[in-house]
Design an enzyme around this catalytic site. Sequence first.
Site: not given
Length: 549
Positions: A81, A162-163
């Site tokens: 997947h 986030g980063p």
Amino acid sequence: MQLIECVPNFSEGNDLNIIKQITDEIEKIEGVRLLNVDPGKATNRTVVTFVGEPLPVIEAAFQAIKKAGELIDMSKHKGEHPRMGATDVCPLIPIANISMEETAKYAQQLAKRVGEEAGIPVYLYEAAQPKKERSNLSVIRAGEYEGFFKKIKLPEWKPDFGPAEFDAKRGGTVIGARDFLVAYNVNLNTTSTRRANAIAFDVREAGRNVEENGVKVNKPGTLKSVKAIGWFIEEYGVAQISMNLTNINITPVHIAFDEVCKSATSRGIRVTGSELVGLIPLKAMLDAGKYFLQKQQRSIGVSDKELIRIAIKSMGLDELGAFKPEERIIEYLLADKSSSKLVSMPLHDFADETASESPAPGGGSIAAYVGALGASLATMVANLSSHKKGWDERWEEFSNWAVKGQQYKNELVKLVDADTAAFNKIMEAFGLPKSTDEEKAARTAAIQDATRFAIEIPFKVMETAAASMELVKAMASIGNPNSVSDAGVGALCIRSAVMGAFMNVRINASGYNDKNYVKDIIAKGKAIEDAVIAAEADVLKIVNEKIGV
């Protein structure tokens, strides 16, 4: 109560210990119910489904994402997947009393927390993403884990939270809000991924690019609101068409299955079965059962259990493993089992419970059950008539009658437990404290509320049972003549149900203070009773004339 569903996909499908540690975090949160855990070995991915009120769901999702980041090392991950992170995708889905807009805001809150507190790069998708050009999951995930070390540095692919540094161990996460999606795989008798992909391109909405007169143009697939790819599943030794049905009101699961069958057949390939990933709504399974019965020109007026069985067998949902409706259908998982305690009993236990010294179930519940039996008998005659030899051209006529009968029967069955619940509500009200004037007033109000409810339930039994007499009379008149006595017994049951329920209306009404309401409900009840007694006489006349002995 507002309810949302959360369906995070974790990039681990083989180590059950890791999966359990993640789901343990979900189950720790009060107010959240874990519904399903569906690991896949070949995809190396587990789809988890849980539900609850928004804030507990967000807390559970955060803790699960955090734990997955601790336990899963994406640098070592392999699977069929597409994926980009330990928690690859985490959608929130509105289930009850909440809008998509509200759900999207909760998704944004979750994404902000994951980005800031857990330090994982997060992308928003679907309804939670304000930038349309990056709202599609497949567009966001393009390049997968391996490609994101470079992709995340591009200004246009800066994370929403986030980063802007790709975490080699945890990867990135996509969080959003979307409608209910059914993940569904169709099994093929081939090992060729290329041929499976050709079928996927035939059916998926995006279709394929083809060349016409030297120019590349897009040729859409045959199914709207469907995403699909082909892949080979080593665990099963077959190729599959892996589909996301993003709107099952537009393309339901049975249509997707049949369309894949058509495309596969045209390419010399046979569909051998299919596989549901995660959960499915009850309506989708019932609609599938009806669809396949109608193709056979068979009555669709059968029980939900039979419709589900037909759907499972027709689509081969049990080919790769047992398909347990109680574990895969969302309404069954959310059902309050206490609301069907009586009707879930074996017949002899129900009789024993009725015969015991407990005052409930009493006459009201028995009246509802007798009514259900009467409607069931008439429905049986309709189904027998639909399948009677020589009456083939009338199958749909009787199928329609049987569908009505199932509706009456189902409603009356629910009222069996509802009547006992109404009685218990009165007992609870009488048990309230009465030491002060305030407590006395509250107790009196509670008793009156419970009493009105205890009037309305048997009155609903009267209305529903009386309505089913039309079906009984029709089956006595035009149904299979070999079953005319069954229609007659159905009429007797319906008459008894109405008269018995009316007794309960009257006895409960005697304790209700609103005399205008009481006068009105008794008048309506008497009219229903008189009409049903007259209808019973008409049916019995028909039945006795046809029996003739």
